[in-house]
Scaffold this active site. Structure first.
Site, PDB file in Angstrom:
ATOM      1  N   HIS A   1       0.779  -1.273  -0.091  1.00 29.75           N
ATOM      2  CA  HIS A   1       0.036   0.206   0.050  1.00 29.75           C
ATOM      3  C   HIS A   1       1.138   1.234   0.094  1.00 29.75           C
ATOM      4  CE1 HIS A   1      -2.280   3.213   2.203  1.00 29.75           C
ATOM      5  NE2 HIS A   1      -3.130   2.792   1.156  1.00 29.75           N
TER       6      HIS A   1
ATOM      7  N   CYS B   1      -4.654  33.108 -15.868  1.00 28.14           N
ATOM      8  CA  CYS B   1      -3.419  33.247 -15.028  1.00 28.14           C
ATOM      9  C   CYS B   1      -3.652  33.039 -13.625  1.00 28.14           C
ATOM     10  CB  CYS B   1      -2.699  34.471 -15.404  1.00 28.14           C
ATOM     11  SG  CYS B   1      -3.901  35.875 -14.686  1.00 28.14           S
TER      12      CYS B   1
END
Ligand code: ADP
Ligand code: MG
Ligand code: MG
Length: 878
Positions: A455, A833
């Site tokens: 995991h 932006c």
């Protein structure tokens, strides 16, 4: 007619992942390919959605179809639930459209009760195995279905081992396991107040419900948010005949990759754990062995596995991650999927597969997860550093990067300390999915147990975190509050460093070196991405250093230069403060005269860095009081410079204070009150551009002057007028015919709604989606974190709209502004932006609404380039 809620594996295929989930669709596909897949059926993702719609109930129609398909499965397998001759045991496995490893629950060996155990024990002549299955089933069912913690049962196992004086689970015999199973059932009754269910059909319905429920568990919710997986998708449930990896020495469970998931090398890679069920491998509780070790004992299995691996990779045309089980010398395939991989591996595999003629350039570009590129830009230790360092141990190099930090032992602690700005590393015996937030907060993860496919390893690779796994030399103290390694004892707060690319662990703090992207595979994929994409990628750069870095990473211009950020370094702030605390225009102009050469110098460097590509310079935006001095000494200094008394300066500062500065005296409101600020900034931009143009006659510099926070067309007209007058005078004086553009940010909803009017003045738009999101939601950018968690819990929002663009709301405003802007000015250039410019799903949205460019921080430029290419490919396929 009733809807079809359930499909046999023979009824599906790989293209049905929306309905059957990834696991179900691939189990069907492998079945169609004739591979040895234990048969079963898939309950659809729609049934999961229905379960939630019905108030977390499985309705009669769905129950009916499940019962019908149990019948079909019994026919296919020749086994029957609760049969005394040939009992059917199944696994119940979750499987969403997008793979979410370990996030939801799986139950194995369902269908067992005491009678069935006796039958199996007699038939197989292997009572140990039969009882082992049963105790595992009780444990998993209790944990998953009834939420009785696993550790309760682990304690009983540990007690049993102590009583028998043995080390490992495999040393317990049939009688011990039988005794444990009975203890488990008693524990269950204790906790639940009911007997453990004996009827397989009851067990199955409860298990299916539990899988549906697990779609909404906290760790799955976090994973989904991180991976852009919508809550509405739901999970499918796979009910599959069991294959037993725990029947003895010729049985086992494993995981395989067709290529190395860490490096991308074209080399089969597999791990197997003999005499074990798959959960032992995936959870990393025991450390598996390399598959090559079974070449001698089970050579046919080894060959068959390689054969299947080749077949699957050829078929899917991508690196495959497979789960398999060997039951008493026979191989079964339990899962395949496109394997998770490091960014380095993703680039290499994509590049190699194009060279091998397996895929084309577009597929190569699509196969690399843009966000993963982050890791390439992440750290490492220099050779010199390593030479001088004291190595204390070595584990498996599970996920690349370099980590250095204070040791913590729990995910909660990691999260807490990281929030306080501490750099921490998480050291665990093994990780479990509950640890995911702590893993994210840590600089790196170090585990004592588990293989490359555990995991910790899988999750760390996926999120680009550094991870060293399976360092078996780590010996934890009883209370898990310290460990020894290399003869030294480490406690919480001690500093340690490790390298996820080598697995080496070092004592103390080592300096982490920034990542580099000089790599052939990276260059090839980026080149293809650049050929394919239609949107430009610019950068948000406020300083010449940022601009240079961004250029190296492929930026095609500057989409946003925040001019106020230029005043953060050195004593530049002094001149700026003198400007702010001016009473008169003359005073202000005197201060602006000091600022002008500083700005001009910076702008020259920005133009230089971009080599003639566009540079957008945004005029002063923030509330002025952000820049005023706070401590006495600075105030005195400022007073002296201005020839004012301390009291006078304090008075001016107090006058600048606003109740709601984000909506206050900022943006274009500044030059509207003080036009001389815009005059100075225009001069600085134009003079800088003229100088650089003179130096480089072969470049065509067209400076872009940008007015922030416009909401009214007349605001724009007013400021534009100042800019044009000043710029034209500058150009005339210089005898230049240089072109320049004046445009605006679209960051106030009113600007988006009246974009047709604003476009009469503005020659370009750039969406400032940080402010636009703030103003559209009415959420403060700075405080939203305080309540967003509650929004996630209540499913009001699934994501932070400041990180992932709100396409339904903010996006709708953007679409409208694009449409209106083009109506007025067909050739208007439009970009984005905000933070979103570097977020892949937001980039895709920007492409779909026809933006000309995205602009993002320098380190996100490669991500945006790749995301823009993927967006272009997806768009062309629509
Ligand atoms: P995840 O999605 O978390 O990987 P899985 O559904 O793949 O969960 O189940 C976890 C493990 O359980 C698998 O890796 C496999 O080894 C084992 N498993 C699941 N179904 C079966 C089965 N029918 N027979 C044997 N083992 C199984
Ligand atoms: Mg699995
Ligand atoms: Mg803004």
């Amino acid at each position: 007619m009733a809807r079809k809620w359930v499909y046999l594996f023979t009824e599906g295929n790989k293209d049905m992942r929306e309905l059957l989930g990834g696991k179900g669709a691939n189990l069907a596909e492998m079945t169609n390919l004739g591979l040895p897949v234990p048969q079963g059926f898939t309950i659809t993702t729609e049934a999961c959605t229905q379960y939630y719609e019905d108030g977390r109930q499985i309705n009669d129609e769905i129950r009916g179809q499940i019962a019908e398909y149990i019948g079909k499965m019994e026919e296919i397998t020749g086994k029957k639930f609760a049969s005394k001759e040939n009992p059917l045991l199944v696994s119940v496995r979750s499987g969403a459209r997008a793979s979410m490893p370990g996030m939801m629950d799986t139950i194995l060996n369902l269908g067992l009760n005491e009678e069935v155990v006796e039958t199996l024990a007699a038939k197989s002549n292997n009572p140990r195995w039969a009882w082992d299955c049963y105790r595992r089933f009780i444990q998993m069912f209790s944990d998953v279905v009834m939420e009785v913690s696993k550790s309760e049962f682990e304690k009983l196992i540990d007690a049993k081992k102590a009583e028998k004086g043995v080390q490992n689970d495999v040393d317990l015999d049939a009688e011990d396991l039988k005794d444990l199973a009975n203890q488990f059932k008693a524990k269950y009754k204790d906790a639940i107040g009911k007997d453990f269910p004996d009827d397989p059909k009851v067990q199955l319905i409860e298990a299916v419900k539990a899988v549906f429920r697990s779609w909404d568990n906290p760790r799955a919710n976090v994973y989904r948010r991180d991976n852009d997986i919508p809550y509405s998708w739901g999970t499918a449930v796979n009910v599959q005949m069991m294959a037993f990896g725990n029947m003895g020495p010729t049985s086992g469970s494993g995981v395989a990759f067709t290529r190395d998931p860490a490096t991308g090398e074209n080399k089969f890679y597999a791990e197997v754990l003999m005499n074990a069920q798959g959960e032992d491998v995936v959870s990393g509780v025991r450390t598996p062995m390399k598959i090559e070790e079974i070449k001698k004992t089970l050579p046919e299995i080894y060959d068959e596995l390689i054969d299947i691996a080749n077949k699957l990779e050829d078929h899917y045309r991508d690196m495959q991650d497979m789960e398999f089980t060997i039951e008493d010398g026979k191989l079964y395939m339990l899962q395949c999927r496109n394997g998770k991989r490091t960014a380095k591996a993703a680039l290499k595999i994509a590049h190699d597969m194009v060279n091998e003629g397996m895929i084309d350039k577009k597929q190569a570009v699509l196969s690399v997860e843009p966000r993963n590129l982050d890791t390439l830009l992440h750290g490492s230790f220099s050779k010199d550093t390593v030479k001088k360092a004291t190595q204390v141990g070595k584990g498996l190099p599970a996920a690349p990067g370099a980590a250095c930090g204070k040791i913590v032992f729990t995910a909660e602690e990691a999260k807490k300390q990281a929030q306080n700005g501490e750099k921490v590393v998480l050291v665990r015996r093994e990780t479990s999915p509950e640890d995911i937030e702590g893993m994210k907060a840590a600089q790196g993860i170090l585990t004592a147990r588990g293989g490359m496919t555990s995991h910790a390893a899988v999750v760390a690779r996926g999120m680009g975190a550094c991870c060293v796994a399976g360092c078996s030399d780590i010996v934890f103290a009883e209370d898990e509050k310290s460990f020894t390694l290399g003869g030294k004892t480490y406690k919480e707060g001690d500093v340690i460093s490790f390298d996820g690319s080598t697995g080496n662990i070092y004592d103390g703090a080592l300096p982490v070196q920034e990542g580099a992207v000089e790599d052939d595979d990276f260059a090839a994929i980026m080149e293809w991405a650049d050929e394919i994409r239609t949107m430009q990628v610019r950068t948000n750069a406020d300083t010449p250093t940022d601009a240079k870095k961004a250029r190296e990473l492929g930026a095609q211009g500057i989409g946003l230069c925040r001019t106020e950020h230029m005043f953060f370094s050195g004593n530049r702030i002094d001149a700026f403060r003198e400007m702010i605390v001016s009473d008169t225009k003359e005073e202000r102009e005197a201060a602006l005269d000091k600022i002008l050469p500083l700005q001009q110098g910076d702008f020259e460097q920005l133009f230089e860095a971009m080599e003639g590509d566009p540079v957008t310079i945004r005029f002063l935006d923030p509330p002025l009081h952000e820049f005023v001095p706070k401590d006495e000494e600075d105030i005195e200094k400022l007073a002296k410079a201005k020839g004012k008394t301390v009291e006078q300066v304090k008075g001016i500062i107090a006058g600048l204070k606003e109740a709601n500065p984000m909506m206050g005296h900022r943006g274009c409101r500044l030059p509207i009150t003080y036009p001389e600020i815009a005059v100075m900034q225009t001069k600085a931009v134009i003079r800088a551009a003229l100088n650089v143009q003179k130096k480089h006659p072969d470049w065509t510099i067209v400076p872009e002057l940008e007015v922030p926070l416009v909401g009214i067309d007349k605001e724009m007209a007013f400021v534009k007028n100042i800019i044009v007058e000043t710029a034209d005078a500058e150009l005339k004086a210089a005898g230049s015919d240089m072109k320049y553009k004046v445009g605006t940010m679209i960051e106030i909803p009113r600007a988006a709604i009246t974009a047709d009017e604003i476009a009469k003045e503005a020659e370009f738009f750039c969406f400032g989606t940080n402010d636009l999101t703030q103003m559209t939601f009415g959420f403060s950018r700075d405080d939203a974190g305080k309540f967003l968690d509650a929004y996630y819990d209540k499913k009001i929002l699934e994501n932070d709209p400041f990180a992932k663009l709100d396409q339904d709301g903010v996006g709708k405003l953007m679409k409208l502004a694009v449409k209106l802007g083009h109506e007025t000015r067909p050739d208007i250039s439009i970009g984005i932006c905000g933070e979103h410019g570097g977020d892949p799903s937001s980039v895709e949205f920007c492409n779909s609404i026809g933006l000309d460019y995205v602009s993002c921080s320098p380190y996100r430029v490669p991500i945006a380039r790749l995301a823009a290419a993927q967006a272009a490919i997806k768009q062309s396929r629509k």
